[in-house]
Design a protein around this motif. Structure first.
Motif, short mmCIF file in Angstrom:
data_model
loop_
_atom_site.label_atom_id
_atom_site.label_comp_id
_atom_site.label_asym_id
_atom_site.label_seq_id
_atom_site.Cartn_x
_atom_site.Cartn_y
_atom_site.Cartn_z
N PRO A 113 0.81 -1.22 0.00
CA PRO A 113 0.00 0.00 0.00
C PRO A 113 0.84 1.27 0.00
N THR A 114 2.03 1.22 0.65
CA THR A 114 2.88 2.40 0.66
C THR A 114 3.37 2.73 -0.75
N SER A 115 3.81 1.71 -1.49
CA SER A 115 4.27 1.95 -2.86
C SER A 115 3.13 2.46 -3.74
N GLU A 116 1.92 1.96 -3.50
CA GLU A 116 0.77 2.41 -4.29
C GLU A 116 0.49 3.88 -4.02
N LEU A 117 0.61 4.28 -2.75
CA LEU A 117 0.41 5.68 -2.41
C LEU A 117 1.45 6.56 -3.09
N ILE A 118 2.68 6.09 -3.11
CA ILE A 118 3.75 6.87 -3.73
C ILE A 118 3.50 7.01 -5.23
N ILE A 119 3.13 5.91 -5.89
CA ILE A 119 2.90 5.96 -7.33
C ILE A 119 1.72 6.87 -7.66
N ASN A 120 0.66 6.79 -6.85
CA ASN A 120 -0.50 7.64 -7.10
C ASN A 120 -0.21 9.10 -6.84
N ALA A 121 0.78 9.39 -6.01
CA ALA A 121 1.15 10.78 -5.73
C ALA A 121 1.91 11.42 -6.88
N LEU A 122 2.46 10.59 -7.79
CA LEU A 122 3.20 11.14 -8.92
C LEU A 122 2.25 11.82 -9.91
N PRO A 123 2.61 13.00 -10.39
CA PRO A 123 1.72 13.70 -11.33
C PRO A 123 1.81 13.18 -12.76
N LEU A 124 2.77 12.28 -13.05
CA LEU A 124 2.95 11.75 -14.40
C LEU A 124 2.35 10.36 -14.51
N PRO A 125 1.81 9.98 -15.68
CA PRO A 125 1.26 8.64 -15.87
C PRO A 125 2.33 7.56 -15.72
N VAL A 126 2.05 6.55 -14.89
CA VAL A 126 2.98 5.44 -14.65
C VAL A 126 2.22 4.13 -14.83
N LEU A 127 2.79 3.19 -15.59
CA LEU A 127 2.22 1.88 -15.79
C LEU A 127 3.31 0.83 -15.58
N THR A 128 2.93 -0.32 -15.05
CA THR A 128 3.84 -1.47 -15.01
C THR A 128 3.30 -2.52 -15.97
N ILE A 129 4.19 -3.04 -16.82
CA ILE A 129 3.82 -3.96 -17.90
C ILE A 129 4.45 -5.31 -17.62
N GLY A 130 3.64 -6.37 -17.59
CA GLY A 130 4.13 -7.72 -17.35
C GLY A 130 4.79 -8.32 -18.57
N PRO A 131 5.40 -9.52 -18.43
CA PRO A 131 6.11 -10.16 -19.55
C PRO A 131 5.22 -10.42 -20.76
N ASP A 132 3.93 -10.64 -20.53
CA ASP A 132 3.01 -10.90 -21.64
C ASP A 132 2.30 -9.64 -22.12
N GLU A 133 2.89 -8.46 -21.78
CA GLU A 133 2.34 -7.15 -22.14
C GLU A 133 1.06 -6.83 -21.38
N ARG A 134 0.72 -7.64 -20.37
CA ARG A 134 -0.43 -7.32 -19.54
C ARG A 134 -0.13 -6.09 -18.69
N ILE A 135 -1.11 -5.22 -18.53
CA ILE A 135 -0.97 -4.05 -17.67
C ILE A 135 -1.24 -4.49 -16.24
N LEU A 136 -0.23 -4.38 -15.39
CA LEU A 136 -0.34 -4.87 -14.03
C LEU A 136 -0.80 -3.78 -13.06
N GLN A 137 -0.28 -2.59 -13.23
CA GLN A 137 -0.57 -1.52 -12.29
C GLN A 137 -0.54 -0.18 -13.00
N VAL A 138 -1.46 0.70 -12.64
CA VAL A 138 -1.48 2.07 -13.18
C VAL A 138 -1.75 3.03 -12.03
N ASN A 139 -1.29 4.25 -12.18
CA ASN A 139 -1.60 5.25 -11.16
C ASN A 139 -2.75 6.14 -11.63
N MET A 140 -3.16 7.06 -10.77
CA MET A 140 -4.32 7.90 -11.08
C MET A 140 -4.05 8.80 -12.27
#
Length: 384
Positions: free
Chosen positions: A21-48
């Motif tokens: 949850p702490t990392s999620e809070l940090i990522i959501n606090a970033l003003p720029l779009p952030v995505l994590t992409i898995g090995p199969d190109e699946r979108i795993l995590q996105v911020n607000m």
């Protein structure tokens, strides 16, 4: 030693439990779009910020692959593959990115990093944020040139026009019916030129304007009522407001004029004969954008966003660079001063106005500063 290791284990588990949850809070606090992409190109995590950028909810994006939200031919697809192949960070600048959902074209800087589990972290920075600053300074320079032009026209044109109109009225009294038609045309055209000059004089009005805490939703409601009772009675309005939005630092009458001009432009873009005409009014609180005040080192935060979107045909691409300049218009009978006046008023408020063009989804956004009390706290909005 064994006891010491065991005594540390509970703390380690608690730290691990808090890391997600702490990392999620940090990522959501970033003003720029952030995505994590898995090995199969699946979108795993996105911020607000990514949700807002792609106009998709988090749940929907996490059920998709990267190529589902951007074109399969986008260089970002190849960039992610290169990062995974090289297992290193790669950056690419000024990448043209088309968004299939909105139909918009955006220019972004892309930063991609490889993680140990073969996941790629993708961060985007929209180039238009830097371009907004340059455009805003251009709008202000254009407005200053209009000040001098308006003052010159007021002195050099209005007085001779009054004499021409007076002479035409005298001729009308003794002329034939055909002559009266001509003299009436002279009077009407003289009046039209005077109205144009008077609109240009607004650019030269440098009198100090009283500003305070303004409830922007009250401004939008007033504009909506005015539009629905007149020029936009045939158009459906959609409201998408942030109810917790703090007050704007501004002048209520001038903000009404800004939004009214944008809504009128939207209604004219939709057209009088449209059967499915729609205008969306929205507000949001955005963090991360700061504008440097010209002539000083002060930087002003612009967190309050007011947007007017229409489903008209869109703005011709060739007009976009000069859209807020005087005398630039797509209307046959337009003066091209409406958006120039919007840019001046918004600039006087220390804000930014921008256009995101797209067929059936053209959006004008106004970014404004938040009102603060003298002690630094948020001000209470004006009473409606």
């Amino acid at each position: 030693m064994t006891a010491d290791v065991q005594s540390r284990r509970p703390r380690t588990r608690r730290a691990d439990a808090m890391s997600a949850p702490t990392s999620e809070l940090i990522i959501n606090a970033l003003p720029l779009p952030v995505l994590t992409i898995g090995p199969d190109e699946r979108i795993l995590q996105v911020n607000m910020a990514a949700e807002h950028f792609f106009d998709h909810s988090r749940r929907l994006m996490q059920r998709q692959r990267l190529r589902d939200i951007i074109p399969f031919s986008s260089p970002i697809i190849a960039l992610v593959a290169e990062v995974r192949r090289r297992r290193a960070s790669v950056s690419e600048y000024r990448v043209d990115l088309g968004l299939p959902r909105s139909g918009q074209e955006r220019s972004v800087d892309v930063f991609a990093t490889h993680l140990d589990d073969d996941t790629v972290v993708l961060m985007l920075q929209e180039r238009t944020i830097a371009d907004k600053m340059n455009r805003q300074l251009t709008h202000r320079q254009a407005a200053r040139s209009m000040v001098a032009l308006g003052a010159m026209l007021a002195h050099e044109i209005k007085n001779p026009l009054a004499g021409i109109r007076g002479a035409a009225q005298l001729l009308e009294q003794s002329g034939s019916e055909d002559d009266r038609l001509l003299t009436r045309l002279i009077c009407d055209e003289s009046d039209r030129i005077v109205r144009l000059v008077e609109r240009m004089e607004l650019f030269g009005d440098e009198r100090p304007v009283e500003r305070g805490a303004v409830n922007v939703h009250g401004v939008l409601d007033q504009v909506k009522r005015s539009a629905q009772s007149g020029f936009a009675r045939h158009i459906r309005f959609v409201e998408n407001y942030d109810p917790s939005l703090p007050p704007v630092l501004g002048n209520r009458d001038q903000l009404v004029q800004v939004i009214l001009n944008l809504v009128k432009n939207a209604a004219e873009a939709v057209g009088a004969d449209a059967v499915d005409g729609e205008i969306t009014l929205s507000t949001a609180f955005r963090t991360g954008l700061r504008l440097q005040v010209p002539g000083s080192r002060e930087r002003v935060s612009l967190p309050i966003e007011v947007a007017v979107r229409d489903n008209g045909p869109g703005v011709p691409p060739e007009l976009l660079p000069d859209l807020f300049d005087p005398f630039v218009t797509t209307k046959a009978q337009g003066s091209g001063l409406g958006l120039a006046l919007v840019a001046k008023i918004v600039g006087d408020h220390g804000g930014i106005v921008e256009c995101d063009p797209a067929p059936r989804r053209t959006t004008f956004r106004v970014l404004l500063p938040m009102s603060h009390a003298r002690d630094g706290r948020e001000s209470a909005p004006d009473s409606e």
